[in-house]
Design an enzyme around this catalytic site. Structure first.
Site, PDB file in Angstrom:
ATOM      1  N   ASP A  42       0.819  -1.214   0.000  1.00 29.84           N
ATOM      2  CA  ASP A  42       0.000   0.000   0.000  1.00 29.84           C
ATOM      3  C   ASP A  42       0.854   1.266   0.000  1.00 29.84           C
ATOM      4  O   ASP A  42       0.495   2.262  -0.629  1.00 29.84           O
ATOM      5  CB  ASP A  42      -0.922   0.000   1.217  1.00 29.84           C
ATOM      6  N   GLU A 113      -4.536  10.626   4.260  1.00 30.52           N
ATOM      7  CA  GLU A 113      -4.989  11.552   5.287  1.00 30.52           C
ATOM      8  C   GLU A 113      -3.988  12.675   5.479  1.00 30.52           C
ATOM      9  O   GLU A 113      -2.828  12.579   5.084  1.00 30.52           O
ATOM     10  CB  GLU A 113      -5.204  10.848   6.635  1.00 30.52           C
ATOM     11  N   ASP A 142      -2.740  14.088  21.378  1.00 33.18           N
ATOM     12  CA  ASP A 142      -1.490  13.758  20.686  1.00 33.18           C
ATOM     13  C   ASP A 142      -1.538  14.227  19.241  1.00 33.18           C
ATOM     14  O   ASP A 142      -0.489  14.423  18.610  1.00 33.18           O
ATOM     15  CB  ASP A 142      -1.250  12.248  20.716  1.00 33.18           C
ATOM     16  N   LEU A 157      -8.534   4.439  10.892  1.00 36.18           N
ATOM     17  CA  LEU A 157      -9.108   3.282  11.563  1.00 36.18           C
ATOM     18  C   LEU A 157      -8.292   2.906  12.800  1.00 36.18           C
ATOM     19  O   LEU A 157      -8.852   2.549  13.841  1.00 36.18           O
ATOM     20  CB  LEU A 157      -9.189   2.100  10.595  1.00 36.18           C
ATOM     21  N   SER A 158      -6.966   3.005  12.693  1.00 42.67           N
ATOM     22  CA  SER A 158      -6.114   2.708  13.848  1.00 42.67           C
ATOM     23  C   SER A 158      -6.373   3.667  15.005  1.00 42.67           C
ATOM     24  O   SER A 158      -6.204   3.301  16.169  1.00 42.67           O
ATOM     25  CB  SER A 158      -4.643   2.776  13.441  1.00 42.67           C
TER      26      SER A 158
END
Length: 253
Positions: A42, A113, A142, A157-158
């Protein structure tokens, strides 16, 4: 026979695969190709998409890496037929406009992103405005990110952000380890939204902005919006369309 350009990651498996495929099907410069075949994972697919921004071509990925969410299964036989049958997913990147503490500006595109991340031990403080209206006066965290629908299955998603179907025309806005407000889980924004992040106490709590592979450190403000001037076609085998993969990912346990 379609004209194919083969691009491969530096990994040994990808390089060896490129040599075999080029010998079998020919190879041509990307600017002259009907299709670009990306060999890697990816990460290399993202590099390929960025490489082709100035001369877009349909991109068909074959997995020679690890996860391969954006890739098809690797196979050397019947490649022209696979390309002819493939279904296209149209991806639009995000455009980041970042201003640093020195007043310098930098722009970059992101197919996954745009994220803001604290640089030092102290949490970042970030104000969030959407379409000129302040929505969150102070997020202590963070970091925070905004992703494309295709990128919603990656870092978003993480960070426990929602997965978004390609057809939804939504952009997930997701905090990264939010401290205050602790229960804020993010938001789903219209695809046409313009988001502005302002870094509070920038000297004491420095923040970096990252758009895919481009990192800008010590930012004071970052504007992000969808950039529909650039449209990229990513090709998938009929039984493995990207829209289906995104839906299936929501039922993975």
């Amino acid at each position: 026979m379609p004209r194919i350009a083969f691009l491969a990651s530096p990994a040994r498996l990808a390089q060896e695969s490129r040599v075999r495929l080029a010998a079998r099907y020919g190879d041509c410069p990307t600017a002259e190709a009907d299709f670009v075949v990306s060999l890697g994972g990816d990460g290399f697919m993202l590099e390929t998409l960025h490489h082709l921004i100035s001369h877009p071509r349909p991109v068909y990925g074959m997995n020679c890496g690890s996860v391969g969410f954006l890739m098809n299964a690797y196979a050397e036989d019947d490649l022209p037929a696979r390309l002819a049958r493939a279904q296209a997913a149209i991806l639009y990147p995000l455009r980041m406009h970042a201003v640093t503490m020195t007043g310098a500006t930098e722009e970059a595109l992101a197919f996954n992103e745009v994220s803001l991340l604290r640089q030092l031990r102290q949490a970042a403080k970030i104000r969030i405005s959407i379409d000129g209206r302040e929505r969150l006066a102070e997020l202590i965290c963070d970091g925070v990110l905004i992703s494309t629908p295709a990128g919603s299955t990656a870092y978003n998603l993480s960070a426990h952000g929602p997965i978004v179907p390609l057809s939804a025309n939504l952009l997930p806005l997701t905090p990264i380890s939010a401290f205050r407000p602790r229960r804020w889980r993010g938001a789903l924004l219209p695809g046409a939204a313009e988001v502005v992040f302002e870094v509070l106490e920038a000297e004491k709590r420095p923040v970096a902005a990252v758009a895919d592979f481009t990192e800008v450190r010590n930012v004071v403000s970052v504007a992000v919006s969808e950039y529909r001037t650039v449209a990229t076609q990513v090709l998938f085998d009929p039984d493995q369309a990207l829209s289906e993969r995104i839906i299936a990912e929501q039922f993975t346990v």
